[in-house]
Design a protein around this motif. Structure first.
Motif, PDB file in Angstrom:
ATOM      1  N   THR A  39       2.932 -14.016  -5.095  1.00 25.02           N
ATOM      2  CA  THR A  39       2.958 -14.985  -6.196  1.00 25.02           C
ATOM      3  C   THR A  39       4.153 -15.922  -6.036  1.00 25.02           C
ATOM      4  OG1 THR A  39       2.789 -15.226  -8.599  1.00 25.02           O
ATOM      5  CG2 THR A  39       4.297 -13.509  -7.818  1.00 25.02           C
ATOM      6  N   ASP A  57      -0.964  -7.074 -15.981  1.00 26.02           N
ATOM      7  CA  ASP A  57      -1.323  -6.752 -14.600  1.00 26.02           C
ATOM      8  C   ASP A  57      -1.681  -5.266 -14.571  1.00 26.02           C
ATOM      9  OD1 ASP A  57      -0.726  -8.329 -11.749  1.00 26.02           O
ATOM     10  OD2 ASP A  57      -0.823  -6.146 -11.535  1.00 26.02           O
ATOM     11  N   ASN A  70      -6.021 -15.961  -8.281  1.00 26.84           N
ATOM     12  CA  ASN A  70      -5.773 -15.242  -7.032  1.00 26.84           C
ATOM     13  C   ASN A  70      -5.939 -13.735  -7.174  1.00 26.84           C
ATOM     14  OD1 ASN A  70      -5.085 -17.717  -5.582  1.00 26.84           O
ATOM     15  ND2 ASN A  70      -3.349 -17.769  -6.980  1.00 26.84           N
TER      16      ASN A  70
HETATM   17  C1  SAM Z   1      -2.135 -12.145  -5.532  1.00 30.17           C
HETATM   18  S1  SAM Z   1      -1.531 -11.619  -7.092  1.00 30.17           S
HETATM   19  C2  SAM Z   1      -1.752 -13.070  -8.077  1.00 30.17           C
HETATM   20  C3  SAM Z   1      -0.615 -13.299  -9.021  1.00 30.17           C
HETATM   21  C4  SAM Z   1      -0.684 -14.613  -9.808  1.00 30.17           C
HETATM   22  N1  SAM Z   1      -1.832 -14.659 -10.667  1.00 30.17           N
HETATM   23  C5  SAM Z   1      -0.685 -15.801  -8.878  1.00 30.17           C
HETATM   24  O1  SAM Z   1      -1.715 -16.452  -8.707  1.00 30.17           O
HETATM   25  O2  SAM Z   1       0.370 -16.093  -8.302  1.00 30.17           O
HETATM   26  C6  SAM Z   1      -2.873 -10.565  -7.624  1.00 30.17           C
HETATM   27  C7  SAM Z   1      -2.485  -9.652  -8.771  1.00 30.17           C
HETATM   28  O3  SAM Z   1      -3.678  -9.081  -9.305  1.00 30.17           O
HETATM   29  C8  SAM Z   1      -3.383  -7.770  -9.736  1.00 30.17           C
HETATM   30  N2  SAM Z   1      -4.632  -7.008  -9.872  1.00 30.17           N
HETATM   31  C9  SAM Z   1      -5.432  -6.515  -8.913  1.00 30.17           C
HETATM   32  N3  SAM Z   1      -6.463  -5.832  -9.446  1.00 30.17           N
HETATM   33  C10 SAM Z   1      -6.315  -5.911 -10.782  1.00 30.17           C
HETATM   34  C11 SAM Z   1      -7.051  -5.398 -11.895  1.00 30.17           C
HETATM   35  N4  SAM Z   1      -8.158  -4.667 -11.720  1.00 30.17           N
HETATM   36  N5  SAM Z   1      -6.598  -5.662 -13.142  1.00 30.17           N
HETATM   37  C12 SAM Z   1      -5.466  -6.400 -13.335  1.00 30.17           C
HETATM   38  N6  SAM Z   1      -4.727  -6.897 -12.321  1.00 30.17           N
HETATM   39  C13 SAM Z   1      -5.143  -6.664 -11.071  1.00 30.17           C
HETATM   40  C14 SAM Z   1      -2.450  -7.247  -8.640  1.00 30.17           C
HETATM   41  O4  SAM Z   1      -1.704  -6.132  -9.074  1.00 30.17           O
HETATM   42  C15 SAM Z   1      -1.609  -8.476  -8.349  1.00 30.17           C
HETATM   43  O5  SAM Z   1      -0.416  -8.476  -9.092  1.00 30.17           O
END
Ligand code: SAM
Length: 284
Positions: A75, A151, A224
């Protein structure tokens, strides 16, 4: 460590069940790379032993460890500048107009950062809101905004709540101006200042759960994370978000994500270089 095809498949199924992530074609590499530290920590000598231990009383703790290890937390502040510009110039003014025309029925603009990772996304939103409420011409106060940031990863939520970032992290996306106004030095790191922090509430929330318990929102950022889910899960998550948005409410996805083929319940709105989704209907 050896990973047989059958054990790899069973672990991939478990990950899908735990958090919706689909491990895809390079799953063996991902499992080895990300889960092997758990084996070492637990003193296990094979993935089969891990599967066995997942049957016992340690299962909940191990499930959490697997989710922590397998999720990608990549992120940054103001990731995708064009989106944050669109939020500042178009989305927030539209939300404010809705609030003002609600005739006192509504008191707050509610924003949800639905996979907030280590907090850079909700704090970027909070900085925009802070700038807005600090401008006396806006006629808005901070009590008229809430930002919920969630999250599935407890570690990520804890880091986010702490609001402390290394110089290398603030350099990723934060302008000199925002750094000066919304962060203060803490040794070699930077702290998000209190007027920004208090706009954001953090909690752990798994997107596999229906979001109805969280209340209704004017703007949801779900960015994402859909890329890691299969189509059925994406559809379920997006329909849940549709249900929890106010009529006229906005949904923002990541630059590589879209609702094409997932749901046609939203209108698409192009703002500059950004594509946003809007729930049709008369604002309340
Ligand atoms: C690549 S990061 C994206 C962070 C931010 N939204 C960005 O675009 O910069 C993906 C996030 O999704 C979370 N994630 C994955 N599966 C999830 C779920 N089932 N419920 C909630 N969060 C989830 C991960 O823990 C991670 O922090």
């Amino acid at each position: 460590m050896e990973l047989s095809a059958d054990t790899g498949r069973r672990l991939a199924e478990l990950v899908h069940r735990l958090c919706g992530l689909v491990l895809g074609p390079n799953k063996d590499y991902l499992i080895r790379h990300r889960l092997e530290p758990i084996l070492v920590r637990e003193g296990l000598s094979s993935y089969e032993q891990l599967l066995e231990r997942l049957q016992g009383r340690n299962a909940p703790r191990l499930h959490d460890a697997i989710v922590e290890a397998i999720t990608t937390k990549e992120t940054g502040f103001f990731r995708d500048q064009a989106l944050f510009l669109a939020i500042r110039r178009v989305v927030l003014p539209a939300c404010i107009a809705n609030l003002k025309s609600s005739g006192g029925k509504r008191h707050r603009i509610r924003i949800w950062s639905a996979a907030c990772s280590t907090g850079q996304e909700p704090y970027s939103l909070a900085m925009i809101v802070r700038d807005l409420v600090d401008d006396p011409d806006s006629g808005m106060s901070e009590t008229q905004f809430t930002i919920l940031a969630s999250d599935i990863s407890s570690d990520a939520v804890e880091t986010a709540r702490a609001g402390r970032y290394l110089a290398s992290e603030v350099r990723r996306g934060l302008s000199e101006d925002h750094l000066k106004r919304h962060c203060s030095r803490d040794g070699k790191a930077w702290m998000i200042t209190e007027p920004v922090r208090r706009l954001v509430q953090f909690q752990r929330f798994d997107l596999m759960q229906p979001p109805t318990q969280l209340g209704a929102f004017d703007l949801i950022l779900c960015r994402n994370v859909l890329i890691y889910f299969d189509e059925a899960t994406r559809r379920r998550v997006c329909q849940g978000m549709h249900g929890t948005l106010y009529p006229g409410g906005w949904l923002a996805l990541g630059a590589a994500e879209s609702l094409f083929g997932i749901t046609d319940r939203f209108e698409t709105v192009r703002v500059g270089r950004t594509l946003l989704y809007r729930k049709p209907g008369e604002p309340v």
